[in-house]
Design a protein around this motif. Structure first.
Motif, PDB file in Angstrom:
ATOM      1  N   ALA A  54       0.828  -1.212   0.000  1.00 53.42           N
ATOM      2  CA  ALA A  54       0.000   0.000   0.000  1.00 53.42           C
ATOM      3  C   ALA A  54       0.860   1.258   0.000  1.00 53.42           C
ATOM      4  O   ALA A  54       0.591   2.215  -0.743  1.00 53.42           O
ATOM      5  N   ILE A  55       1.887   1.281   0.824  1.00 52.27           N
ATOM      6  CA  ILE A  55       2.751   2.465   0.886  1.00 52.27           C
ATOM      7  C   ILE A  55       3.558   2.608  -0.396  1.00 52.27           C
ATOM      8  O   ILE A  55       3.707   3.714  -0.944  1.00 52.27           O
ATOM      9  N   GLY A  56       4.095   1.497  -0.898  1.00 50.31           N
ATOM     10  CA  GLY A  56       4.858   1.554  -2.141  1.00 50.31           C
ATOM     11  C   GLY A  56       4.041   2.101  -3.293  1.00 50.31           C
ATOM     12  O   GLY A  56       4.531   2.896  -4.107  1.00 50.31           O
ATOM     13  N   ARG A  57       2.777   1.682  -3.382  1.00 48.91           N
ATOM     14  CA  ARG A  57       1.917   2.172  -4.467  1.00 48.91           C
ATOM     15  C   ARG A  57       1.599   3.657  -4.310  1.00 48.91           C
ATOM     16  O   ARG A  57       1.556   4.407  -5.304  1.00 48.91           O
ATOM     17  N   MET A  58       1.352   4.103  -3.063  1.00 52.47           N
ATOM     18  CA  MET A  58       1.057   5.525  -2.850  1.00 52.47           C
ATOM     19  C   MET A  58       2.250   6.391  -3.225  1.00 52.47           C
ATOM     20  O   MET A  58       2.112   7.450  -3.844  1.00 52.47           O
ATOM     21  N   VAL A  59       3.450   5.956  -2.819  1.00 56.62           N
ATOM     22  CA  VAL A  59       4.654   6.730  -3.131  1.00 56.62           C
ATOM     23  C   VAL A  59       4.876   6.775  -4.641  1.00 56.62           C
ATOM     24  O   VAL A  59       5.227   7.813  -5.209  1.00 56.62           O
ATOM     25  N   ALA A  60       4.657   5.643  -5.310  1.00 54.67           N
ATOM     26  CA  ALA A  60       4.829   5.617  -6.762  1.00 54.67           C
ATOM     27  C   ALA A  60       3.863   6.573  -7.453  1.00 54.67           C
ATOM     28  O   ALA A  60       4.208   7.202  -8.463  1.00 54.67           O
ATOM     29  N   ALA A  61       2.657   6.706  -6.883  1.00 51.47           N
ATOM     30  CA  ALA A  61       1.666   7.625  -7.448  1.00 51.47           C
ATOM     31  C   ALA A  61       1.914   9.065  -7.033  1.00 51.47           C
ATOM     32  O   ALA A  61       1.323   9.990  -7.595  1.00 51.47           O
ATOM     33  N   GLY A  62       2.793   9.260  -6.032  1.00 50.04           N
ATOM     34  CA  GLY A  62       3.100  10.608  -5.568  1.00 50.04           C
ATOM     35  C   GLY A  62       2.005  11.246  -4.747  1.00 50.04           C
ATOM     36  O   GLY A  62       1.969  12.468  -4.591  1.00 50.04           O
ATOM     37  N   LYS A  63       1.095  10.439  -4.202  1.00 46.41           N
ATOM     38  CA  LYS A  63      -0.014  10.984  -3.432  1.00 46.41           C
ATOM     39  C   LYS A  63      -0.317  10.070  -2.254  1.00 46.41           C
ATOM     40  O   LYS A  63      -0.518   8.870  -2.424  1.00 46.41           O
ATOM     41  N   LEU A  64      -0.349  10.658  -1.059  1.00 47.95           N
ATOM     42  CA  LEU A  64      -0.610   9.887   0.161  1.00 47.95           C
ATOM     43  C   LEU A  64      -2.025  10.119   0.647  1.00 47.95           C
ATOM     44  O   LEU A  64      -2.547  11.241   0.570  1.00 47.95           O
ATOM     45  N   SER A  65      -2.646   9.080   1.176  1.00 51.54           N
ATOM     46  CA  SER A  65      -3.891   9.238   1.923  1.00 51.54           C
ATOM     47  C   SER A  65      -3.550   9.167   3.400  1.00 51.54           C
ATOM     48  O   SER A  65      -2.486   8.672   3.789  1.00 51.54           O
ATOM     49  N   SER A  66      -4.424   9.675   4.252  1.00 48.37           N
ATOM     50  CA  SER A  66      -4.196   9.574   5.687  1.00 48.37           C
ATOM     51  C   SER A  66      -4.210   8.109   6.091  1.00 48.37           C
ATOM     52  O   SER A  66      -4.932   7.289   5.500  1.00 48.37           O
ATOM     53  N   MET A  67      -3.415   7.777   7.083  1.00 47.71           N
ATOM     54  CA  MET A  67      -3.292   6.367   7.457  1.00 47.71           C
ATOM     55  C   MET A  67      -2.981   6.231   8.944  1.00 47.71           C
ATOM     56  O   MET A  67      -2.490   7.159   9.590  1.00 47.71           O
ATOM     57  N   ILE A  68      -3.293   5.045   9.465  1.00 51.11           N
ATOM     58  CA  ILE A  68      -2.939   4.665  10.822  1.00 51.11           C
ATOM     59  C   ILE A  68      -1.983   3.491  10.729  1.00 51.11           C
ATOM     60  O   ILE A  68      -2.315   2.465  10.132  1.00 51.11           O
ATOM     61  N   LEU A  69      -0.783   3.651  11.279  1.00 49.12           N
ATOM     62  CA  LEU A  69       0.202   2.576  11.311  1.00 49.12           C
ATOM     63  C   LEU A  69       0.047   1.841  12.639  1.00 49.12           C
ATOM     64  O   LEU A  69       0.311   2.404  13.700  1.00 49.12           O
ATOM     65  N   TRP A  70      -0.390   0.607  12.557  1.00 49.00           N
ATOM     66  CA  TRP A  70      -0.672  -0.183  13.764  1.00 49.00           C
ATOM     67  C   TRP A  70       0.329  -1.334  13.852  1.00 49.00           C
ATOM     68  O   TRP A  70       0.415  -2.162  12.941  1.00 49.00           O
TER      69      TRP A  70
END
Length: 441
Positions: free
Chosen positions: A50-66
């Motif tokens: 999920a993080i790798g795909r967001m970084v590749a797209a250059g756009k982050l959504s809010s997230m909770i790291l558990w």
């Protein structure tokens, strides 16, 4: 606590902080400088994660790291900001309050006007109360900040549903032996010499970290700081670190093999083999509380309501061990082990949990039927809350047979007890109640 910081500017941290000083703690010097250096979380940071795909797209959504302590939550948040060019601001819920949040949001609002967006990292997010968590919502919704929260607690219970609906929950894994070994390799490369321990002691050191990378590096730093005449074996390592460290020979079963063997022997109702594997672990120096945690889990997963006393025995053994210590308290662990091995077995509760959790995820937020909702206000009564509720104690049998499921959902059967031990009685009760339901229907 917010008043302590009310008149001070909120410290901001650059997305790419300068390298730590040479005398900084080892864990800081080994902090990853890019996402591909993060160890043990490839399911999130890799190209398909999920993080790798967001970084590749250059756009982050809010997230909770558990995830558990020492698994890289803070490092990932810093690196995310750097990877997509966001300003990084860090707040700890332990030391911050409403004033700090207001200041952070005000600064983010002001900078957003000029096109500079902010990643707000909130450590220990679950420690903010519900009102404070609600305060995040408008800023997250309009994109003033990209919220990255970190928590060691289950978000389902620790965070508001409204906040969870606006953030993606990403689960970090405890670091396995391979990942922890890679951390030690990096530490040795940085320091320029190997750890002063034998191969067996290295395995034991990794096992003692229990998945916590930061703890492992702190232990390694202690070893690097002292000169030894010869490499430490597992016994000497345990004495030096003042921790009981298990002995793991490569030509014999290791930590995970032994705990797996114990679990399987317990499930197979073999008290003799169970006692043997318990002895193997405890005489090797395994932490007794680790074994007790596994026994307690076994009591719920593999015995359940077939013998509810099994869970009581395990918790009593934990109290007895903490009260007596070793070696006297280890007899209580033996008692709990033998009780679990000889108890009737049922995984009905475990199976029911998995089925219920799956159903809950699939059905989302269906409302309970109105007749079982409390109606503390006139408005709630007027719209039908509590109307027609059948009070079970008012019936002759103490059982109303009412329908408690959401209207849009068919009744489900998750728990199916087995005809062993106490669950035989549970089956009789369920059959009796089913008979009453059929009569009333």
């Amino acid at each position: 606590m917010a008043d302590l910081f009310a008149d001070e500017p909120l410290p901001l941290e650059a997305a790419a902080p300068p390298p730590p000083a040479d005398d900084a703690p080892l864990a800081d010097r080994l902090r990853p400088r890019s996402l591909d250096e993060v160890i043990g979380q490839e399911h999130l940071t890799g190209p398909e994660g999920a993080i790798g795909r967001m970084v590749a797209a250059g756009k982050l959504s809010s997230m909770i790291l558990w995830g558990p302590p020492g698994t890289g939550k803070t490092s990932i948040a810093r690196l995310l900001a750097d990877a997509v060019g966001l300003r990084f601001v860090s707040i700890s819920a332990v030391f911050s309050g409403v004033a700090d949040l207001k200041k952070a949001f005000a600064e983010a609002d002001a900078l957003a006007v000029s096109g500079r967006r902010t990643l707000l990292f909130v450590d220990e997010t679950h420690r903010f109360n519900r009102a404070q968590q609600d305060g995040f919502l408008p800023f997250v919704e309009r994109g003033t900040v990209t919220l990255v929260g970190a928590t060691t607690e289950n978000p389902s219970f620790a965070l508001n549903a409204a906040l969870l609906s606006r953030a993606q929950v990403l689960i970090l894994h405890r670091l396995d032996a391979r990942a922890l070994g890679a951390l030690l390799d990096r530490a040795e490369a940085l320091v320029g010499r190997p750890l002063p321990i034998t191969a067996d002691a290295r395995e034991a050191l990794i096992a003692s970290a229990d998945g916590d990378g930061r703890f492992l590096l702190n232990q390694a730093e202690t070893l690097f700081d002292v000169a030894f005449d010869a490499p430490l074996d597992p016994t000497a390592l345990g004495a030096f670190l003042q921790r009981r460290v298990a002995v793991y020979d490569k030509d014999r079963d290791g930590h995970y093999n032994l705990i797996s063997a114990l679990h399987k022997a317990l499930r197979g109702s073999d008290p003799q083999a169970s006692l043997y594997y318990l002895a193997r672990m405890l005489t090797a120096g395994e932490e007794p509380l680790y074994v007790l945690r596994r026994l307690t889990r076994f009591a719920s997963e593999d015995i359940g309501l077939a013998d509810p006393e099994a869970l009581v025995q395990c918790l009593a053994a934990k109290d007895a061990y903490q009260f007596l210590g070793s070696p006297e308290g280890e007899l209580a662990i033996v008692q709990a082990c033998l009780y679990c091995a000889t108890a009737p077995k049922s995984n009905a509760a475990y199976t029911a949990q998995k089925a219920a959790w799956k159903s809950a995820r699939e059905t989302g937020s269906l409302a309970p039927p109105a007749h079982i909702l409390n109606a503390p206000t006139k408005l709630m009564k007027d719209i039908g809350y509590g109307e027609g509720y059948a009070y079970d104690h008012s019936t002759d049998e103490g059982f109303s047979g009412a329908d408690y499921w959401p209207e849009a959902m068919e009744p489900q059967t998750y728990y199916q007890p087995v005809a062993r031990g106490f669950e035989r009685k549970v089956i009789e009760r369920l059959e009796y109640w089913d008979k009453l339901r059929r009569q009333r229907d």
